[in-house]
Design a protein around this motif. Structure first.
Motif, PDB file in Angstrom:
ATOM      1  N   LYS A 125     -30.621  14.858 -26.256  1.00 16.93           N
ATOM      2  CA  LYS A 125     -30.180  15.921 -26.159  1.00 16.93           C
ATOM      3  C   LYS A 125     -28.535  15.966 -26.607  1.00 16.93           C
ATOM      4  O   LYS A 125     -27.981  14.788 -26.417  1.00 16.93           O
ATOM      5  N   THR A 126     -28.218  17.003 -26.994  1.00 13.20           N
ATOM      6  CA  THR A 126     -26.810  17.439 -27.397  1.00 13.20           C
ATOM      7  C   THR A 126     -25.904  17.818 -26.435  1.00 13.20           C
ATOM      8  O   THR A 126     -26.215  18.730 -25.585  1.00 13.20           O
ATOM      9  N   TYR A 127     -24.709  17.098 -26.130  1.00 17.14           N
ATOM     10  CA  TYR A 127     -23.812  17.340 -25.231  1.00 17.14           C
ATOM     11  C   TYR A 127     -22.513  18.260 -25.817  1.00 17.14           C
ATOM     12  O   TYR A 127     -21.986  17.309 -26.806  1.00 17.14           O
ATOM     13  N   THR A 128     -22.170  19.075 -25.603  1.00 20.72           N
ATOM     14  CA  THR A 128     -21.046  19.731 -26.286  1.00 20.72           C
ATOM     15  C   THR A 128     -19.750  19.682 -25.071  1.00 20.72           C
ATOM     16  O   THR A 128     -19.876  20.229 -24.109  1.00 20.72           O
ATOM     17  N   PHE A 129     -18.562  19.616 -25.793  1.00 14.23           N
ATOM     18  CA  PHE A 129     -17.388  19.555 -24.988  1.00 14.23           C
ATOM     19  C   PHE A 129     -16.064  20.373 -25.627  1.00 14.23           C
ATOM     20  O   PHE A 129     -16.485  20.472 -26.842  1.00 14.23           O
ATOM     21  N   ALA A 130     -15.470  20.906 -24.969  1.00 13.92           N
ATOM     22  CA  ALA A 130     -14.506  21.945 -25.421  1.00 13.92           C
ATOM     23  C   ALA A 130     -12.991  21.197 -24.879  1.00 13.92           C
ATOM     24  O   ALA A 130     -13.016  21.098 -23.719  1.00 13.92           O
ATOM     25  N   MET A 131     -12.138  21.076 -25.830  1.00 11.60           N
ATOM     26  CA  MET A 131     -10.668  20.833 -25.211  1.00 11.60           C
ATOM     27  C   MET A 131      -9.659  21.878 -25.881  1.00 11.60           C
ATOM     28  O   MET A 131      -9.911  22.399 -26.873  1.00 11.60           O
ATOM     29  N   ASN A 132      -8.824  22.218 -25.198  1.00  8.54           N
ATOM     30  CA  ASN A 132      -7.671  23.076 -25.138  1.00  8.54           C
ATOM     31  C   ASN A 132      -6.739  22.603 -26.342  1.00  8.54           C
ATOM     32  O   ASN A 132      -6.161  21.396 -25.996  1.00  8.54           O
ATOM     33  N   GLY A 133      -6.552  23.254 -27.517  1.00  2.53           N
ATOM     34  CA  GLY A 133      -5.851  22.219 -28.499  1.00  2.53           C
ATOM     35  C   GLY A 133      -4.217  22.439 -28.385  1.00  2.53           C
ATOM     36  O   GLY A 133      -3.536  21.835 -28.934  1.00  2.53           O
ATOM     37  N   GLN A 134      -3.919  23.174 -27.006  1.00  5.78           N
ATOM     38  CA  GLN A 134      -2.422  23.306 -26.814  1.00  5.78           C
ATOM     39  C   GLN A 134      -2.262  22.363 -25.785  1.00  5.78           C
ATOM     40  O   GLN A 134      -1.347  21.559 -25.937  1.00  5.78           O
ATOM     41  N   SER A 135      -2.993  22.321 -24.778  1.00  5.34           N
ATOM     42  CA  SER A 135      -2.679  21.473 -23.284  1.00  5.34           C
ATOM     43  C   SER A 135      -3.416  20.320 -22.997  1.00  5.34           C
ATOM     44  O   SER A 135      -2.830  19.374 -22.594  1.00  5.34           O
ATOM     45  N   GLY A 136      -4.622  20.259 -23.952  1.00  2.90           N
ATOM     46  CA  GLY A 136      -5.604  19.109 -23.860  1.00  2.90           C
ATOM     47  C   GLY A 136      -6.504  19.095 -22.790  1.00  2.90           C
ATOM     48  O   GLY A 136      -7.264  18.230 -22.470  1.00  2.90           O
ATOM     49  N   LYS A 137      -6.582  20.076 -21.959  1.00  4.72           N
ATOM     50  CA  LYS A 137      -7.618  20.408 -20.927  1.00  4.72           C
ATOM     51  C   LYS A 137      -9.118  20.290 -21.433  1.00  4.72           C
ATOM     52  O   LYS A 137      -9.339  20.802 -22.327  1.00  4.72           O
ATOM     53  N   MET A 138      -9.929  19.412 -20.772  1.00  2.00           N
ATOM     54  CA  MET A 138     -11.147  19.242 -21.209  1.00  2.00           C
ATOM     55  C   MET A 138     -12.354  19.857 -20.531  1.00  2.00           C
ATOM     56  O   MET A 138     -12.198  19.577 -19.325  1.00  2.00           O
ATOM     57  N   VAL A 139     -13.377  20.444 -21.005  1.00  2.00           N
ATOM     58  CA  VAL A 139     -14.495  20.946 -20.237  1.00  2.00           C
ATOM     59  C   VAL A 139     -15.869  20.718 -20.588  1.00  2.00           C
ATOM     60  O   VAL A 139     -15.742  20.260 -22.091  1.00  2.00           O
ATOM     61  N   GLY A 140     -16.782  20.476 -20.042  1.00  2.00           N
ATOM     62  CA  GLY A 140     -18.204  19.974 -20.760  1.00  2.00           C
ATOM     63  C   GLY A 140     -19.018  19.744 -19.664  1.00  2.00           C
ATOM     64  O   GLY A 140     -18.521  19.320 -18.471  1.00  2.00           O
ATOM     65  N   GLU A 141     -20.435  19.501 -20.009  1.00  2.00           N
ATOM     66  CA  GLU A 141     -21.457  19.198 -19.170  1.00  2.00           C
ATOM     67  C   GLU A 141     -21.963  17.649 -19.482  1.00  2.00           C
ATOM     68  O   GLU A 141     -21.993  17.290 -20.574  1.00  2.00           O
ATOM     69  N   LEU A 142     -21.933  17.023 -18.347  1.00  2.00           N
ATOM     70  CA  LEU A 142     -22.181  15.403 -18.324  1.00  2.00           C
ATOM     71  C   LEU A 142     -23.591  15.236 -18.208  1.00  2.00           C
ATOM     72  O   LEU A 142     -23.962  15.703 -16.869  1.00  2.00           O
ATOM     73  N   PRO A 143     -24.470  14.156 -18.319  1.00  2.00           N
ATOM     74  CA  PRO A 143     -25.557  13.833 -17.790  1.00  2.00           C
ATOM     75  C   PRO A 143     -25.456  12.843 -16.581  1.00  2.00           C
ATOM     76  O   PRO A 143     -24.092  12.375 -16.010  1.00  2.00           O
ATOM     77  N   THR A 144     -26.694  12.907 -15.744  1.00  2.00           N
ATOM     78  CA  THR A 144     -26.424  12.068 -14.650  1.00  2.00           C
ATOM     79  C   THR A 144     -27.373  11.080 -14.432  1.00  2.00           C
ATOM     80  O   THR A 144     -28.553  11.390 -15.038  1.00  2.00           O
ATOM     81  N   ASP A 145     -27.079   9.864 -14.099  1.00  2.00           N
ATOM     82  CA  ASP A 145     -27.986   8.792 -13.962  1.00  2.00           C
ATOM     83  C   ASP A 145     -28.765   8.782 -12.675  1.00  2.00           C
ATOM     84  O   ASP A 145     -28.145   8.899 -11.595  1.00  2.00           O
ATOM     85  N   LYS A 146     -30.149   9.021 -12.785  1.00  2.00           N
ATOM     86  CA  LYS A 146     -30.834   9.324 -11.643  1.00  2.00           C
ATOM     87  C   LYS A 146     -30.859   8.192 -10.595  1.00  2.00           C
ATOM     88  O   LYS A 146     -30.740   8.472  -9.382  1.00  2.00           O
ATOM     89  N   GLY A 147     -30.838   6.972 -11.416  1.00  2.00           N
ATOM     90  CA  GLY A 147     -30.817   5.663 -10.161  1.00  2.00           C
ATOM     91  C   GLY A 147     -29.523   5.712  -9.572  1.00  2.00           C
ATOM     92  O   GLY A 147     -29.631   5.306  -8.109  1.00  2.00           O
ATOM     93  N   LYS A 148     -28.449   6.018 -10.250  1.00  2.00           N
ATOM     94  CA  LYS A 148     -27.148   5.990  -9.569  1.00  2.00           C
ATOM     95  C   LYS A 148     -27.024   6.976  -8.529  1.00  2.00           C
ATOM     96  O   LYS A 148     -26.796   6.930  -7.389  1.00  2.00           O
ATOM     97  N   PHE A 149     -27.689   8.123  -8.825  1.00  2.00           N
ATOM     98  CA  PHE A 149     -27.582   9.444  -7.912  1.00  2.00           C
ATOM     99  C   PHE A 149     -28.559   8.961  -6.728  1.00  2.00           C
ATOM    100  O   PHE A 149     -27.783   9.413  -5.450  1.00  2.00           O
TER     101      PHE A 149
END
Length: 358
Positions: free
Chosen positions: A312-336
């Motif tokens: 699966k492809t995960y896409t992240f975006a970062m504000n090129g001025q401030s460095g703020k990062m957003v995106g979706e992360l996978p979850t480890d079911k065992g850890k959950f």
């Protein structure tokens, strides 16, 4: 076919790109830097001294005509003469043959020319570091995702935005409550009083951002805010060199509903701050009339990062001025499940202690 513009170093002929650290155009080969004013003077001087020869060939490329793709355009790289294929909205890209950055001038001229731009402040290295920092502290993140995966692609993109200015005449009705609790030797009591609060007034808005690209996730673009408008400057194609960019494909008129929604939500929130002395305040009805509305076409800097994990492809975006990062992360079911069981056990232990004390 249209020509694509590529900026060349006056000293060595190398490719010039926008350097986010030095905030100037920089040569990738000799490391010389030039301000926009210096570069303009040099280019004006060269254009006044150079006359381009006309070489007309009466040849029809029938194959190219037959293979034209709808909504696609072919541009000529000024460095190697290779063909650059892009869609009708492409503004800045790079040649697939020599890697030179190219700017499609017809897409940043006339009505397509942005009013303003916020230049990149952070480079590709900072974007990679920000992504690693984004992983930290995520307890449910699979270990392999952060330790073994590799960034598949990282791209600096100037995203088209509309900045809306307006005045708004608003009238908002809020449902408010006051709750009183008390007890006696037999019972616990709760009394809730209900009120209606009305607020009316005029409020002004400046530079409400709405992204004008259908390719970009609106939620991601909203989450990257805020941008520092103090660093916004008049648009120049020089800033695009070395990055990708598209012109808007969602025009100002189509963006008005999103701008209206932001005006409405902001007005309700601002007026709510004046409704004090209650335990709860909820906007029930609102009427907002926009006046003196205007929009300016602007470009914002965004780093897009893609990585793959378990197909699966995960896409992240970062504000090129401030460095703020957003995106979706996978979850480890065992850890959950371990985390959930741990919380449940802790809650049960607290309940047992409470029962024992009672």
């Amino acid at each position: 076919m249209d020509s694509a513009v590529s900026y060349k170093c006056p000293c060595c002929g190398g490719t010039l790109v926008w350097n986010s650290k030095k905030q100037q155009m920089a040569c990738e080969y000799c490391d010389n830097t030039f301000t926009e004013e210096q570069l303009k003077e040099i280019l004006d001087l060269e254009s006044s001294e150079t006359t381009e020869s006309e070489m007309n060939w009466n040849v029809t490329d029938e194959t190219a005509v037959e293979n034209q793709m709808e909504h696609m355009k072919v541009h000529i790289c000024q460095s190697c003469g290779g063909e650059i294929v892009g869609d009708e909205n492409s503004v800045a890209t790079e040649c697939v043959y020599c890697g030179s950055p190219s700017i499609m001038t017809e897409n940043v001229s006339g009505v397509n020319r942005p009013n303003y731009i916020i230049p990149f402040k952070l480079d590709k290295k900072k974007a990679k570091e920000a992504l690693k920092g984004f992983y930290q502290g995520k307890r449910l993140l699979p270990n392999a995702f952060s330790s073994q995966n590799h960034i598949e692609k990282i791209t600096g993109v100037y995203v088209p935005f509309w900045l809306f200015d307006c005045d708004a005449q608003a009238s908002v009705t809020y449902d408010a409550t006051k709750v009183k609790l008390w007890s006696d030797s037999n019972y616990d009591y709760t009394r809730t009083d209900y009120y209606k609060a009305v607020r009316e007034g005029k409020i002004g808005f400046e530079k409400i951002p709405v992204d004008g690209s259908s390719k970009m996730d609106d939620n991601y673009m909203d989450a990257l805010e805020p941008y520092d408008y103090k660093q916004m400057t008049e648009f120049s194609p020089n800033y695009l060199a070395g990055y990708f960019a598209d012109k808007y494909d969602v025009d100002a008129k189509e963006s008005i509903p999103r701008a209206n929604k932001r005006v409405k939500n902001s007005a309700e929130k601002k007026f709510k701050e004046t409704v004090k002395g209650y335990d709860s305040v909820v906007a029930k009805n609102s009427r907002v009339n926009v006046q003196n509305g205007d929009a300016n076409y602007t470009m914002f800097p965004v780093w897009m990062l893609n990585t793959k994990y378990e197909g699966k492809t995960y896409t992240f975006a970062m504000n090129g001025q401030s460095g703020k990062m957003v995106g979706e992360l996978p979850t480890d079911k065992g850890k959950f499940w371990k985390y959930l069981i741990g919380i449940s056990a802790a809650v049960f232990a607290v309940a047992q202690i409470a029962v024992f004390i009672i």
